[in-house]
Motif scaffolding. Structure first.
Motif, short mmCIF file in Angstrom:
data_model
loop_
_atom_site.label_atom_id
_atom_site.label_comp_id
_atom_site.label_asym_id
_atom_site.label_seq_id
_atom_site.Cartn_x
_atom_site.Cartn_y
_atom_site.Cartn_z
N PHE A 93 -8.85 5.89 -6.37
CA PHE A 93 -8.90 4.46 -6.06
C PHE A 93 -7.79 4.10 -5.06
O PHE A 93 -8.00 3.28 -4.17
CB PHE A 93 -8.79 3.62 -7.32
N GLN A 94 -6.63 4.70 -5.25
CA GLN A 94 -5.56 4.47 -4.28
C GLN A 94 -5.99 4.93 -2.88
O GLN A 94 -5.73 4.26 -1.88
CB GLN A 94 -4.29 5.25 -4.68
N ALA A 101 -4.70 -0.20 -9.32
CA ALA A 101 -4.72 1.24 -9.59
C ALA A 101 -3.32 1.78 -9.85
O ALA A 101 -3.10 2.59 -10.76
CB ALA A 101 -5.36 1.98 -8.41
N SER A 156 -8.46 2.53 -1.27
CA SER A 156 -7.77 1.33 -0.79
C SER A 156 -7.00 1.61 0.51
O SER A 156 -7.13 0.87 1.49
CB SER A 156 -6.81 0.83 -1.86
N PHE A 209 -9.16 -7.42 -0.42
CA PHE A 209 -9.72 -6.50 -1.42
C PHE A 209 -8.90 -5.21 -1.51
O PHE A 209 -8.60 -4.74 -2.63
CB PHE A 209 -11.17 -6.17 -1.06
N THR A 210 -8.54 -4.61 -0.38
CA THR A 210 -7.77 -3.36 -0.42
C THR A 210 -6.44 -3.55 -1.11
O THR A 210 -5.96 -2.68 -1.84
CB THR A 210 -7.54 -2.80 0.99
N LEU A 251 -7.03 -3.79 -4.97
CA LEU A 251 -7.45 -2.49 -5.50
C LEU A 251 -6.26 -1.54 -5.64
O LEU A 251 -6.09 -0.87 -6.67
CB LEU A 251 -8.52 -1.87 -4.60
N GLU A 288 0.82 -1.21 0.00
CA GLU A 288 0.00 0.00 0.00
C GLU A 288 0.86 1.26 0.00
O GLU A 288 0.59 2.21 -0.74
CB GLU A 288 -0.91 0.00 1.23
#
Length: 456
Positions: A127-128, A100, A131, A92-93, A96, A27
């Motif tokens: 979208f980032q 992206a 997430s 999911f995060t 995503l 992330e």
């Protein structure tokens, strides 16, 4: 007599810490390379029609726009994290964010498709943000709920170690890219770190998908203690903790000060090379990989509050000499200052917040409480580069307004933390409940829905 819930699955603290570490790495690798690209190249690629200063402001605005999306994402992802479980939402995060980021690396520039280029950039940045809104909060909840009661801060600190590793890998990815000739950098060089995100995401996905749900959440589900609308429960019964987390989270302005504003300030105004500033960032983040778990151990022994408050106050004081030292343009002086304020002082607050914030809420609203609280607070961090660029003065004292702003945020965070209860000796199932200063007794289990005890 109330029926005893089925036994929850065994906790897996090490695997949970590893999964949180890898998820945060992905992330914040993705998030950091966007910030670095905003500081170094996006003004020329996506905003070439602007003047140099206006283009920089526009690039930093795209960096900050994700922080607008993050509170929305926090509400959505927090809801599902408290309804269906931490693990599924965290998978999911991860996907995503990875998708992206990869697509940002594929975007045509302004000269190819005109205004559609910056619009697409903003959409993918949103979208980032969606997430990231659920990542650290979910990973913190996951790790705290898997950890032994006496080691929660240590294990949860690995969530933020993942963040530092993401910053580190992101910096390493941009180091050779920043050294490329400018024509290559602006054509395809800047894209490589974004494409590499897909590789890191796959590794993290394989680790995270095999981790079971937390025993705390499973026990709450078996006891029928899951809220239908966690947000309503959070706002009605736990709003004080929510406000406290929002204010505490503003200390994150320091992270953006180090990773984005200082990079631009030093390289543009004081002719420090991009490579030198990236090397400083690498060394600082490597050091934090050691200092943060040590602060976690300290917080498990002496408490969360003294460690967090000490880090926040230290940042408030040292922001002034840190920015003053940047104006010297000296590599060694900037390195030393960064190691002190970022790798030691800020690391204290940064390492502790995953456990400190999570422990303010009961299981039924923990994901929502930490997600919403941090993402609203983090908005200050997201727009710091934009604010700092707007208020930055001329000359060697031009940094003073910026130092005042970041120092004020750090002081607010310290004051808010001082109002919290100490939780280092509280049983995990009692966290966030009334009377939570005492651990659950052997004869009963604290019901995550109420403050009552469910007896066998």
């Amino acid at each position: 007599m109330t029926a005893t819930p089925e036994a929850a699955p065994a906790a897996q603290p090490r695997k949970a810490a590893l999964a949180s570490f890898m998820g945060s790495l992905v992330e914040y690798y993705d998030f950091f390379i966007f910030g670095t690209a905003s500081a170094l190249v996006f003004n020329k690629i996506f905003f070439p029609e602007f003047s140099s200063g206006a283009g920089t402001l526009a690039a930093f605005a795209t960096f900050g726009v994700a922080y607008v999306a993050r509170p929305i994402g926090a509400v959505i992802l927090g809801h599902y994290g408290d309804r269906i479980g931490r693990q599924r939402v965290l998978v999911f995060t991860l996907v995503l964010m990875g998708v992206a980021t990869f697509l940002i690396g594929c975007l045509p520039d302004y000269h190819a498709i005109g205004i559609a280029a910056p619009i697409a950039l903003v959409v993918l940045r949103l979208f980032q943000g969606l997430s990231a809104a659920g990542e650290q909060s979910g990973a913190s909840s996951l790790t705290v709920e898997h950890a032994d009661s006496g080691k929660r801060a240590f294990y949860a600190s690995w969530t933020l170690n993942g963040t530092q590793a993401g910053l580190l890998v992101g910096t390493l990815a941009f180091l050779p890219v920043a050294a490329l000739p400018e024509d290559i950098l602006l054509s395809w060089g800047w894209r490589v770190p974004f494409w590499f995100s897909a590789v890191v995401m796959i590794v993290a996905y394989l680790i995270r998908r095999t981790l079971p749900e937390t025993p705390v959440f499973e026990q709450a589900k078996e006891a029928d203690a899951i809220s239908d609308i966690p947000l309503l429960v959070l706002l009605r019964f736990h709003w004080r903790a929510l406000v406290r987390v929002i204010l505490c989270a503003t200390v994150s302005v320091m992270s953006t000060l180090f990773s984005t504003f200082a990079l631009k300030y030093a390289t543009t105004d004081f002719e420090v090379s991009k490579s030198s500033m990236l090397i400083i960032s690498i060394i600082a983040n490597l050091t934090m990989l050691v200092s943060q778990p040590l602060w976690g151990i300290a917080a498990d022994r002496i408490g969360r509050k003294p460690v967090f408050i000490g880090g926040a106050i230290g940042c408030a004081v040292l922001a002034f000499p840190y920015l003053a030292i940047i104006t010297t343009g000296s590599f060694w002086a900037i390195l030393f200052a960064t190691l002190i304020i970022q790798s030691v002082i800020y690391a204290a607050a940064n390492a502790i917040w995953p456990s400190f914030y999570s422990e303010m809420f009961p299981a039924r609203v923990r994901y929502s409480g930490v997600a919403i609280g941090t993402q609203i607070g983090f908005m200050a961090s997201g727009f710091l580069p934009l604010i700092a660029s707007a208020i930055l003065g001329e000359g060697r004292m031009g940094w003073l307004p910026v130092a005042v702003v970041v120092s004020a945020f750090a002081v607010v965070a310290a004051i808010a933390a001082a109002t919290a209860k100490e939780t280092n000796n509280v049983d995990t199932m009692a966290l966030g409940e009334k009377g939570g200063a005492t651990a659950a007794t052997p004869t009963g289990t604290v019901n995550p829905t109420t403050s009552a005890t469910v007896t066998a």
